[in-house]
Write a protein that holds these residues in place. Structure first.
Motif, PDB file in Angstrom:
ATOM      1  N   PRO A  17       0.822   5.301  -7.944  1.00  0.00           N
ATOM      2  CA  PRO A  17      -0.648   4.794  -8.110  1.00  0.00           C
ATOM      3  C   PRO A  17      -0.844   4.025  -9.541  1.00  0.00           C
ATOM      4  CG  PRO A  17      -0.399   7.486  -8.260  1.00  0.00           C
ATOM      5  CD  PRO A  17       1.027   6.740  -7.769  1.00  0.00           C
ATOM      6  N   SER A  63       1.080   3.873  -3.004  1.00  0.00           N
ATOM      7  CA  SER A  63       0.564   5.236  -2.900  1.00  0.00           C
ATOM      8  C   SER A  63       1.859   6.099  -3.612  1.00  0.00           C
ATOM      9  CB  SER A  63       0.712   5.667  -1.273  1.00  0.00           C
ATOM     10  OG  SER A  63       1.996   5.621  -0.791  1.00  0.00           O
ATOM     11  N   GLU A  82       0.742  -1.215   0.075  1.00  0.00           N
ATOM     12  CA  GLU A  82       0.064   0.047   0.074  1.00  0.00           C
ATOM     13  C   GLU A  82       0.911   1.227   0.101  1.00  0.00           C
ATOM     14  OE1 GLU A  82      -4.159  -1.626   2.092  1.00  0.00           O
ATOM     15  OE2 GLU A  82      -2.400  -0.737   3.271  1.00  0.00           O
ATOM     16  N   LYS A  83       1.925   1.206   0.732  1.00  0.00           N
ATOM     17  CA  LYS A  83       3.065   2.361   0.665  1.00  0.00           C
ATOM     18  C   LYS A  83       3.445   2.543  -0.673  1.00  0.00           C
ATOM     19  CE  LYS A  83       5.600   5.632   2.316  1.00  0.00           C
ATOM     20  NZ  LYS A  83       4.704   6.793   2.822  1.00  0.00           N
TER      21      LYS A  83
END
Length: 357
Positions: free
Chosen positions: A101, A98, A94-95
């Motif tokens: 994207p 981010s 998820e990091k």
């Protein structure tokens, strides 16, 4: 020179010579330990060799050197998934997503993590009943495995040991005089990654897949003058058979049962405190003994006590004199009363108008 070695390492990787690639990347890192790409690429080679804990450590180092290096997050996530640490993997992915994207690889892996996490929660088996109070779960100190158990060292440079309590495992690495900034410790769901990297010396790695799962956010470490002390918070209250995964079965700790015998007096659930019935009985007896009476009641109480503490001859004398005198004489001397057998009946409860000894 370091870049040339890294270039050769890439060629070896393309040719599926992953051992050679790892070796060449390691040499490049020795020459330039501040290049995050070297660590990230070595992580990829370690993944190919199924060295997943080493891959996680390399990815962590790459992220430390360059927090915006997306492929380091991707490789950490991939290695953690291989170790079945899906929550840790998801956090890393998820990091990375981010930061990038538009990279679809992150979304695909995150979806897979979500699926595996849901399966884990569905099949979760609670080893220790949640209704059992913590005081009864914790074994007494004498029964806890407090004897340091030597673990197989990853490198012979520093010795390490561990001991455990019901709720945590304490790992000690005996490394003297190491600056705090040269120690990097990372916690996963079932991974401990320790890297001690002092300039000019060979780096030390301790990267076991742990025997059981831990709670990363509750784990901590401290760099002291003579050692590095690491505290791992267990996710389940079980006794680890070893520090590393797959080396023996887990066992539940013995309940902490007091060796003292519990009083057999009744204790009711509604009671706020367990009453000491023996103490209450003693107090009642004392109150009865100390009770102040007047007149005949006091005399009756006095002679009842004499009768209770008397021997058999005295009791017979008291009973016979009491009966023959119609309740007017009470003698305690059998020789004065005579030898005629009478029923030994205590004078309890009778109203006497006159007493003679």
């Amino acid at each position: 020179m370091a870049k040339e070695l890294a270039s050769k390492a890439k060629e070896a990787f393309i040719n599926d010579d992953f051992d050679v690639a790892v070796d060449l990347y390691s040499k490049a890192i020795d020459l330039d330990p501040t290049c995050p790409v070297f660590f990230s690429d070595r992580a990829q080679a370690n993944i190919k060799l199924s060295n997943f804990t080493e891959a996680v450590a390399d990815a962590n180092k790459a992220i430390e050197l360059d927090p915006a290096l997306t492929k380091a997050y991707l490789r950490k996530g991939t290695a953690c998934m291989k170790l079945e640490e899906y929550r840790t993997a998801k956090t890393a992915l998820e990091k990375g997503a981010s930061i990038a994207p538009g990279d679809t690889k992150f979304k695909k892996l995150i979806d897979e993590c979500d699926l595996q996490i849901a399966e884990e929660e569905k099949d979760l088996v609670q080893l220790v009943p949640s209704t059992l109070p913590s005081s009864s779960i914790a074994p007494p100190v004498s029964e806890v495995d407090l004897t340091p158990a030597p673990a197989a060292p990853a490198k012979a440079k520093y010795r390490h040991e561990y001991y455990q309590k019901p709720e945590e495992v304490v790992v000690t690495i005996f490394a003297k005089g190491i600056p705090k900034q040269n120690v990097n410790v990372d916690f996963g769901e079932q991974i401990l990654s320790v890297v001690i990297d002092v300039p000019g010396e060979e780096a030390y790695y301790l990267q076991p897949r742990l025997f059981g799962k831990i709670i990363p956010e509750r784990c901590r470490y401290e760099v002291l003058s003579t050692k590095v002390e690491i505290r791992l918070a267990k996710a389940e209250i079980i006794i680890w058979a070893s520090l590393e995964h797959g080396k023996g079965p887990a066992v539940l700790p013995k309940p902490n049962v007091s060796s003292e015998v519990v009083s057999q007096r009744p204790a009711y659930p509604s009671s706020k405190k367990v009453k000491d019935w023996d103490k209450l009985e003693a107090e009642v007896k004392k109150e009865e003994k100390d009770e102040k009476l007047d007149g005949d009641a006091a005399l009756n109480k006095f002679f009842r006590e004499i009768y209770q503490n008397a021997d058999e001859d005295m009791r017979r004398a008291m009973s016979k004199s009491f009966v023959e005198s119609n309740g007017t004489v009470l003698s305690t001397n059998w020789n004065e009363v005579g030898t005629k057998n009478v029923e030994s009946t205590p004078p309890d409860g009778m109203e006497l108008k006159k007493w003679e000894i």
